[in-house]
Structures are given as structure tokens and as C-alpha cells.
Write a protein that holds these residues in place. Structure first.
Motif, short mmCIF file in Angstrom:
data_model
loop_
_atom_site.label_atom_id
_atom_site.label_comp_id
_atom_site.label_asym_id
_atom_site.label_seq_id
_atom_site.Cartn_x
_atom_site.Cartn_y
_atom_site.Cartn_z
N LEU A 34 0.83 -1.21 0.00
CA LEU A 34 0.00 0.00 0.00
C LEU A 34 0.85 1.26 0.00
N ILE A 35 1.88 1.29 0.82
CA ILE A 35 2.74 2.48 0.90
C ILE A 35 3.57 2.63 -0.36
N THR A 36 4.11 1.51 -0.86
CA THR A 36 4.92 1.56 -2.08
C THR A 36 4.11 2.06 -3.27
N PHE A 37 2.93 1.47 -3.48
CA PHE A 37 2.09 1.88 -4.61
C PHE A 37 1.52 3.27 -4.37
N PHE A 41 1.99 6.11 -7.14
CA PHE A 41 0.84 6.78 -7.77
C PHE A 41 0.84 8.28 -7.48
N LEU A 42 1.23 8.64 -6.24
CA LEU A 42 1.28 10.06 -5.88
C LEU A 42 2.33 10.79 -6.71
N ALA A 43 3.47 10.14 -6.91
CA ALA A 43 4.53 10.75 -7.72
C ALA A 43 4.08 10.94 -9.17
N VAL A 44 3.42 9.92 -9.71
CA VAL A 44 2.90 10.01 -11.08
C VAL A 44 1.85 11.11 -11.18
N GLY A 45 0.97 11.17 -10.18
CA GLY A 45 -0.08 12.17 -10.19
C GLY A 45 0.46 13.59 -10.10
N LEU A 46 1.48 13.79 -9.26
CA LEU A 46 2.08 15.12 -9.14
C LEU A 46 2.80 15.52 -10.42
N ALA A 47 3.37 14.53 -11.12
CA ALA A 47 4.10 14.82 -12.36
C ALA A 47 3.15 15.11 -13.52
N THR A 48 1.96 14.50 -13.47
CA THR A 48 1.03 14.64 -14.59
C THR A 48 -0.23 15.42 -14.24
N SER A 49 -0.33 15.85 -12.97
CA SER A 49 -1.53 16.57 -12.49
C SER A 49 -2.80 15.78 -12.81
N SER A 50 -2.77 14.49 -12.47
CA SER A 50 -3.90 13.62 -12.80
C SER A 50 -4.57 13.08 -11.55
N ILE A 51 -5.58 12.24 -11.77
CA ILE A 51 -6.36 11.65 -10.68
C ILE A 51 -5.53 10.70 -9.83
N TRP A 52 -4.36 10.31 -10.34
CA TRP A 52 -3.51 9.39 -9.59
C TRP A 52 -3.08 10.00 -8.26
N ILE A 53 -3.14 11.31 -8.12
CA ILE A 53 -2.83 11.95 -6.83
C ILE A 53 -3.80 11.44 -5.76
N ALA A 54 -5.09 11.44 -6.09
CA ALA A 54 -6.11 10.97 -5.14
C ALA A 54 -5.93 9.49 -4.82
N VAL A 55 -5.63 8.71 -5.86
CA VAL A 55 -5.40 7.27 -5.66
C VAL A 55 -4.21 7.04 -4.73
N GLY A 56 -3.15 7.79 -4.97
CA GLY A 56 -1.95 7.66 -4.14
C GLY A 56 -2.23 8.02 -2.70
N ILE A 57 -2.96 9.11 -2.48
CA ILE A 57 -3.28 9.54 -1.11
C ILE A 57 -4.13 8.49 -0.40
N ILE A 58 -5.12 7.94 -1.11
CA ILE A 58 -5.99 6.91 -0.51
C ILE A 58 -5.18 5.69 -0.11
N LEU A 59 -4.28 5.25 -1.00
CA LEU A 59 -3.46 4.08 -0.70
C LEU A 59 -2.53 4.34 0.49
N ILE A 61 -3.09 6.45 2.97
CA ILE A 61 -3.91 6.47 4.18
C ILE A 61 -4.24 5.05 4.63
N LEU A 62 -4.60 4.19 3.68
CA LEU A 62 -4.88 2.79 4.01
C LEU A 62 -3.63 2.11 4.56
N GLY A 63 -2.48 2.43 3.96
CA GLY A 63 -1.22 1.86 4.44
C GLY A 63 -0.92 2.28 5.86
N LEU A 64 -1.18 3.56 6.17
CA LEU A 64 -0.95 4.06 7.53
C LEU A 64 -1.89 3.38 8.52
N ILE A 65 -3.15 3.18 8.12
CA ILE A 65 -4.12 2.53 9.02
C ILE A 65 -3.67 1.12 9.36
#
Length: 276
Positions: A34-37, A41-59, A61-65
Motif C-alpha cells: 500500500l505504501i509503495t504503490f 501513484f502520488l509521484a505520477v499524479g504530481l508529475a502529470t496533475s492527474s487523478i492518480w494523486i487521489a489514488v496515491g493519497i488513498i493508498l 492512508i490505508l497503508g498508515l491505518i
């Protein structure tokens, strides 16, 4: 318990309930994925300004939980040592999550106090200022030197500055080493106090955590914690050594690392049971 009895019991303990050890291993793997992905995804999202930012943040948060649940269960294992329970505790997801957050706070507090003191020492010795001077002179020399030239520190930095920088670095480094070692021992007592009482306030009672070391016995605490470190270091060294001869054997760390976590937590709890 005697020192070697603690180590012997702690080594055997993880094998008393392999099902719970297996669950812990699975949770550890899930957390890693979860943390690795999430980071990817967050890095890809920040580089492309895409929805992957949200996916990365969700993953993330789940990893932290899941990570907090693992931390909370770690505290539960310490509790089994304090109570001399023969098997690992049951997973109680909500309780483990709450305890894991408390455990995280305890670790942050016990780390940040020596870190702040070290920063103050570094400021008092002007380590930061001299570091900037040394780096600045090296960068200027590098910019003006020819491509094939070798930059030698003593050629571009005045000798008095080198001496003062070295002295400040040694003083700060020595104090940092002592402080972090001392607080590592006190932190172990803080974690045990959390396991014993479930109370964050009690866990963060640093003076009492320090006194707990004296109540158990300074020699015994040092001996047990050093033996825990030695056992973990030796087993990891064996795996790393075998990896040079058997390709892929390092994957055993997926199982061995959680086993060692159970071992260390159990030994810590048994040590603290002397005064609990």
C-alpha cells in the motif's frame, strides 16, 4: 526472570501461535504494498496533475491505518510478556488501531526530545554555520576548477576552519550518540508502560520511565536489550551471508523480520514484568 530465560522464552514465543504470526506477516506485506504503490501513484499524479494523486493519497492512508494496527498489535505482544501469557494476543482491529496511534506518538516524542537537544548543541557549537562555510568554499572552488582537477579540502578551506568544524562535529556527534542511546532505553520503558496501562500519559511520563530502568536494574536492562540487538543482528547477518551463495534467500526476511519483531516485543515485556 533471569536474563537468559527471557531470551529463551522470547525466541520460542512466536512459534506458539503460528496462525497469528502468519496474519501479522500478511498485514506487514499489505502495508508495504500500500505504501509503495501509494508513493508511486502520488509521484505520477504530481508529475502529470492527474487523478492518480487521489489514488496515491488513498493508498497511503490505508497503508498508515494497517501500519497503526500492526504497531498496536506490537504493544499487545509486549503485554503478553508483562502478563506471562503463553500465546500471542488476538487481533482486535479497532483497539489495535487506537493503541498503534498512541505507540506512534510515544516513539515520536522519545525521538524528538534528543533531536531538539542535539540541534541546540549544533547551534551552540556553530556547526551549521561552519558547515555552510565549508560547503560554500568547496562549491566555489569546484566551479572555478578545471574539469579534470581534484578538489582537496585543505587547499580551499582555511586550516582553523577545518579544525573548528571537526571539533564541533565531534562534540555534537558524541552527544547525539549518547542521547539517542539513553533515550532508546527510556523509550523501551515508555512502550512497556503503554502496554501495561494503555495510558498515553503514563507512557510519556519520561521521569518515571527512566526510574523504571533503575527499578528493574540498569545492568539487567542493558544486558537484555543488548542481547535482543545481538540476536537480531546475527540472524540478519546470516541471511545476508547466505544470500551471497543462494540467490533469492533474502526473501526469507518476509517471515524472519516479523518473527524477530515478536521476539523483541516479547523479551521487552518479560523484562518489564519484573516491576509491573
Amino acid at each position: 526472570m533471569e536474563i537468559m530465560e527471557i531470551i529463551k522464552d522470547a525466541i520460542i514465543f512466536p512459534s506458539n501461535d503460528l496462525a497469528k504470526l502468519a496474519i501479522y506477516i500478511v498485514l506487514s506485506i499489505i502495508t508495504g504494498f500500500l505504501i509503495t504503490f501509494g508513493v508511486s501513484f502520488l509521484a505520477v499524479g504530481l508529475a502529470t496533475s492527474s487523478i492518480w494523486i487521489a489514488v496515491g493519497i488513498i493508498l497511503l492512508i490505508l497503508g498508515l491505518i494497517v501500519g497503526f494496527i500492526i504497531m498496536g498489535y506490537h504493544v499487545g505482544i509486549i503485554k503478553t510478556g508483562i502478563d506471562h501469557a503463553e500465546t500471542a494476543p488476538d487481533f482486535e482491529w479497532k483497539a489495535n488501531l487506537i493503541t498503534g496511534i498512541k505507540y506512534f506518538v510515544v516513539n515520536i516524542v522519545y525521538f524528538i526530545i534528543p533531536a531538539i537537544i542535539v540541534l541546540i548543541i549544533a547551534w551552540m557549537t556553530n556547526l551549521f554555520g561552519m558547515s555552510y562555510e565549508v560547503m560554500n568554499k568547496m562549491m566555489l572552488a569546484s566551479m572555478s576548477a578545471q574539469a579534470n582537477s581534484t578538489i582537496i579540502l585543505t587547499d580551499v578551506v582555511p586550516q582553523p576552519l577545518i579544525m573548528n568544524f571537526g571539533t564541533a562535529l565531534m562534540i555534537t556527534g558524541f552527544i547525539a550518540f549518547i542521547l539517542f542511546v539513553v533515550f532508546a532505553f527510556i523509550q523501551t520503558m515508555g512502550e512497556s508502560r503503554l502496554a501495561n496501562t494503555g495510558d498515553l500519559k503514563e507512557a510519556l511520563n519520561i521521569p518515571e520511565a527512566f526510574r523504571d530502568i533503575g527499578r528493574i536494574g540498569y545492568g539487567k536492562v542493558i544486558a537484555v536489550l543488548l542481547l535482543i540487538f545481538v540476536v537480531i543482528a546475527v540472524i540478519n547477518a546470516i541471511i545476508n551471508g547466505l544470500d551471497n551463495f543462494v540467490n533469492g534467500i533474502r526473501i526469507l526476511s518476509i517471515v524472519v523480520t516479523p518473527y524477530l519483531v515478536f521476539f523483541a516485543a516479547r523479551a521487552t515485556g518479560l523484562l518489564y514484568s519484573d516491576i509491573a
